[in-house]
Design an enzyme around this catalytic site. Sequence first.
Site, PDB file in Angstrom:
ATOM      1  N   ARG A 128      21.172  -5.794  11.666  1.00  0.00           N
ATOM      2  CA  ARG A 128      22.541  -5.416  11.648  1.00  0.00           C
ATOM      3  C   ARG A 128      23.446  -6.401  11.667  1.00  0.00           C
ATOM      4  O   ARG A 128      23.128  -7.633  11.823  1.00  0.00           O
ATOM      5  CB  ARG A 128      22.798  -4.497  12.769  1.00  0.00           C
ATOM      6  CG  ARG A 128      22.525  -5.128  14.294  1.00  0.00           C
ATOM      7  CD  ARG A 128      22.837  -4.256  15.255  1.00  0.00           C
ATOM      8  NE  ARG A 128      22.342  -5.177  16.512  1.00  0.00           N
ATOM      9  CZ  ARG A 128      23.408  -5.684  17.226  1.00  0.00           C
ATOM     10  NH1 ARG A 128      24.456  -5.870  16.679  1.00  0.00           N
ATOM     11  NH2 ARG A 128      22.803  -6.565  18.248  1.00  0.00           N
TER      12      ARG A 128
ATOM     13  N   HIS B 176       0.933  -1.278  -0.169  1.00  0.00           N
ATOM     14  CA  HIS B 176       0.054  -0.154   0.073  1.00  0.00           C
ATOM     15  C   HIS B 176       0.806   1.203   0.042  1.00  0.00           C
ATOM     16  O   HIS B 176       1.846   1.128   0.630  1.00  0.00           O
ATOM     17  CB  HIS B 176      -0.830   0.083   1.340  1.00  0.00           C
ATOM     18  CG  HIS B 176      -1.916  -1.076   1.279  1.00  0.00           C
ATOM     19  ND1 HIS B 176      -3.032  -1.413   0.657  1.00  0.00           N
ATOM     20  CD2 HIS B 176      -1.899  -2.132   2.251  1.00  0.00           C
ATOM     21  CE1 HIS B 176      -3.658  -2.331   0.964  1.00  0.00           C
ATOM     22  NE2 HIS B 176      -2.972  -2.994   1.814  1.00  0.00           N
TER      23      HIS B 176
ATOM     24  N   ALA C  87      17.098 -15.863  12.633  1.00  0.00           N
ATOM     25  CA  ALA C  87      15.803 -16.100  12.864  1.00  0.00           C
ATOM     26  C   ALA C  87      15.149 -14.789  13.264  1.00  0.00           C
ATOM     27  O   ALA C  87      15.562 -14.500  14.340  1.00  0.00           O
ATOM     28  CB  ALA C  87      15.557 -17.314  13.808  1.00  0.00           C
TER      29      ALA C  87
ATOM     30  N   ARG D  76      28.574 -10.164  12.595  1.00  0.00           N
ATOM     31  CA  ARG D  76      29.957 -10.653  12.684  1.00  0.00           C
ATOM     32  C   ARG D  76      30.092 -10.974  10.972  1.00  0.00           C
ATOM     33  O   ARG D  76      29.300 -10.849  10.370  1.00  0.00           O
ATOM     34  CB  ARG D  76      29.723 -11.987  13.049  1.00  0.00           C
ATOM     35  CG  ARG D  76      30.789 -12.968  13.011  1.00  0.00           C
ATOM     36  CD  ARG D  76      30.576 -14.093  13.675  1.00  0.00           C
ATOM     37  NE  ARG D  76      31.466 -15.412  13.273  1.00  0.00           N
ATOM     38  CZ  ARG D  76      31.397 -16.648  13.303  1.00  0.00           C
ATOM     39  NH1 ARG D  76      30.219 -16.969  14.038  1.00  0.00           N
ATOM     40  NH2 ARG D  76      32.158 -17.457  12.974  1.00  0.00           N
TER      41      ARG D  76
END
Length: 193
Positions: free
Chosen positions: A185, A110, A165, A188
């Site tokens: 973010r 939308h 996850a 590693r």
Amino acid sequence: MSSNYYKLILKLLHIKYGKNLLLKGCPVIFNKSGATFTIGDNVTIKSSFLSNLVGLYSRTIIVTRHPEAYIHIGDNVGISGATIYAHKGITIGDNTAIGGNCKILDNDFHPIEAEERVKLLNDPNGGNSDLIPAKEITIGNNCFIGCNSIILKGTVLGDNCVVGAGAVVSGKFSANSVIVGNPARVIRTLEEK
């Protein structure tokens, strides 16, 4: 329904698929007329509740929404109960695993502005879909997308990226990044071998 029945539907929808396509369960797959949709060799698409022990909430849904949209799924890709929805375009590289219940969405569905949403909702012809913000998604080779992740419009994942996850991913990420969180973010960088 049998896998052969679904493969016939794919052909009728002008979806090109490679060798050894394995469909477990009943996926929802649709290709808008004029759009491009390709599936590589040795791809597995799981859509039944017990086909992935993460526990799938719904069947896999893979859709091109716009006549100029594209979906390209590479070789040796595994998809489990995911939603992949292309208004512009989505590319998934070779050897990539897409975990249970992931969402890969190249658009916002939308408009952001209230006036534009009202126009879209009140148009009996379905409205001007060009009002919907959309930007291509590219997922590199050898990536792993953890269960319940959301990959948003404009995301670029380099090769070998791992998405944790439940991450909500937006932006560009270099190869070998481990990406987690909301907003996602890099925590590693994996060593190249």
